[in-house]
Design a protein around this motif. Structure first.
Motif, PDB file in Angstrom:
ATOM      1  N   ASN A  41       0.813  -1.220   0.000  1.00 22.70           N
ATOM      2  CA  ASN A  41       0.000   0.000   0.000  1.00 22.70           C
ATOM      3  C   ASN A  41       0.848   1.273   0.000  1.00 22.70           C
ATOM      4  OD1 ASN A  41      -2.260   1.799   1.835  1.00 22.70           O
ATOM      5  ND2 ASN A  41      -2.997   0.483   0.204  1.00 22.70           N
ATOM      6  N   HIS A  84      -4.324   3.361  -6.264  1.00 21.09           N
ATOM      7  CA  HIS A  84      -5.540   2.904  -5.581  1.00 21.09           C
ATOM      8  C   HIS A  84      -6.316   4.068  -4.957  1.00 21.09           C
ATOM      9  CE1 HIS A  84      -3.758   3.490  -1.614  1.00 21.09           C
ATOM     10  NE2 HIS A  84      -4.831   3.018  -1.041  1.00 21.09           N
ATOM     11  N   HIS A 133     -10.370   5.281  -2.453  1.00 22.36           N
ATOM     12  CA  HIS A 133     -10.648   6.378  -1.514  1.00 22.36           C
ATOM     13  C   HIS A 133     -11.328   7.582  -2.164  1.00 22.36           C
ATOM     14  CE1 HIS A 133      -8.207   4.137   1.275  1.00 22.36           C
ATOM     15  NE2 HIS A 133      -7.132   4.239   0.517  1.00 22.36           N
ATOM     16  N   ASP A 149      -9.321   0.164   2.556  1.00 19.63           N
ATOM     17  CA  ASP A 149      -8.190  -0.696   2.184  1.00 19.63           C
ATOM     18  C   ASP A 149      -8.372  -2.087   2.775  1.00 19.63           C
ATOM     19  OD1 ASP A 149      -6.283   1.230   0.895  1.00 19.63           O
ATOM     20  OD2 ASP A 149      -6.439   2.207   2.836  1.00 19.63           O
TER      21      ASP A 149
HETATM   22 FE   LIG Z   1      -5.327   3.223   1.007  1.00 18.28          FE
END
Ligand SMILES: [Fe+2]
Ligand code: FES
Length: 356
Positions: free
Chosen positions: A173, A179, A184, A291
């Motif tokens: 991450n 991502h 998000h 996540d």
């Molecule tokens: Fe994240």
């Protein structure tokens, strides 16, 4: 569930480093059984206030040091900073060495000891040093001066429990620039990855649904110190620090904690500041849960089908490997990761660009 060997990380199943083992308030004088690093452990707080972490099984006849004594007789288990075994009352110090047997005066054999882990209590967390080579720590727990600052509102960490995910997936991450949008709903203005020794850093900036007003930019400096402690400083309209801690439990199972602290508008923080903090912690938790939900349900990424415009996953994994291999090889792994790494198609962090 994938294991350390599946990811080809190195010769150790569990990494070297400082890891959260419990929230400070979870350690009390009653011995507590923990399971981490594939081991059964006992955590207790001595009379001086010092917390200790030992291997759980007594070398005499194998009793679990956190087992309860049902009779209640001789219930005094903690003496000074030592703990007595519930079975025949051998007493072990926080160094793991047996320092008293109630029915034997002679010198004790060297085997009368359990493995002890260095423990440090910092910013509301208890950290233990886990090292497959059983050497002393080679880096310190990071500082979090905001925790001691009267202007800041502290948190009680959210204990998210265990997920059947190898920590590699969580570490990925750090460099996962792509991502932010899908997971998000965040628009990135810049993104940079920087590795230096045991530190892995993400510098990012962008709009944020709730933490910035229209057009505002939230700058985030998120960095790992070793493999288990992530501190993310948010600056912009609000100053906040997010702390994410993760610790391997079994090979492929990870325990996660999360907290946020915020700077109040008044010193000491007003009731309004405390309320704002509560909202931030919830906000941070819900962002993090986005996540978490992906990790909980995904297949392991043993090989990443990395595109040139993805973040530098390969650097990040090289960095992470240092903790799964002998310390003597750490510099080699670090050498494959060290430096500033841009992500193609994204602007660089202003500080990284200035350094060029
Ligand atoms: Fe994240
Ligand atoms: S098993 Fe611990 S003292 Fe005997």
């Amino acid at each position: 569930m994938a294991t350390t060997a599946d990811y080809g990380l190195g010769e150790f199943t569990f990494p070297r480093g400082w890891f959260m083992i419990a929230r400070a308030e979870d350690a009390v004088s009653a011995p507590k059984a923990l399971r981490m690093f594939g081991r059964d452990l006992v955590l207790y707080r001595g009379e001086s206030g010092r917390a200790a972490l030992l291997d759980a099984y007594c070398p005499h006849m194998g009793a679990h040091l956190a087992a309860e004594q049902s009779s209640g007789a001789g219930a005094r288990r903690i003496e000074g900073d030592s703990i007595r075994c519930p079975y025949h009352a051998w007493r072990f110090g926080p160094d793991g060495i047996c320092n008293n047997v109630p029915y034997f005066d002679g010198p004790l054999p060297p085997a009368a000891r359990v493995r002890a882990f260095p423990v440090e209590e910092r910013f509301g967390c208890l950290f233990a040093w886990h090292d497959p080579e059983q050497m002393e720590p080679d880096y310190p727990v990071p500082d979090l001066p905001e925790w001691e600052d009267a202007a800041w509102v502290r948190c009680i960490y959210d204990d998210l429990g265990q997920i059947p995910v190898h920590p590699q997936e969580i570490i990925d991450n750090l460099v996962d620039a792509r991502h932010f949008g899908p997971v998000h709903g965040q628009r990135l203005a810049y993104f940079n990855s920087r590795f230096e020794g045991v530190t892995g850093r993400q510098l990012s900036g962008g709009g944020h649904e709730t933490m910035t007003s229209e057009g505002g930019v939230l700058d985030v400096d998120a960095y790992y110190t070793g493999p288990g402690i992530l501190i993310a400083r948010f600056s912009g309209e609000t100053d906040a620090v997010q702390i994410v801690l993760h610790t391997p439990v079994e090979d492929g199972v990870t325990h996660v904690w999360h907290g946020i602290i915020t700077r109040g508008r008044q010193v000491p923080p007003s009731a309004e500041d405390v309320e704002l903090h509560r909202q931030y912690q919830q906000l941070g938790l819900s962002a993090f849960s986005q996540d978490f939900e992906i990790w909980r349900t995904k297949a392991p990424a043993l090989q990443i089908l990395r595109l040139p415009t993805d973040g530098p996953f390969h650097r990040n994994r090289a960095w992470y490997r240092q903790f799964y291999n002998p310390r003597a090889q750490a510099a080699g792994h670090q050498g494959r990761a060290n430096g500033d790494h841009a992500t193609k198609g994204l602007d660089q962090a202003p500080t990284a660009a200035a350094a060029e």
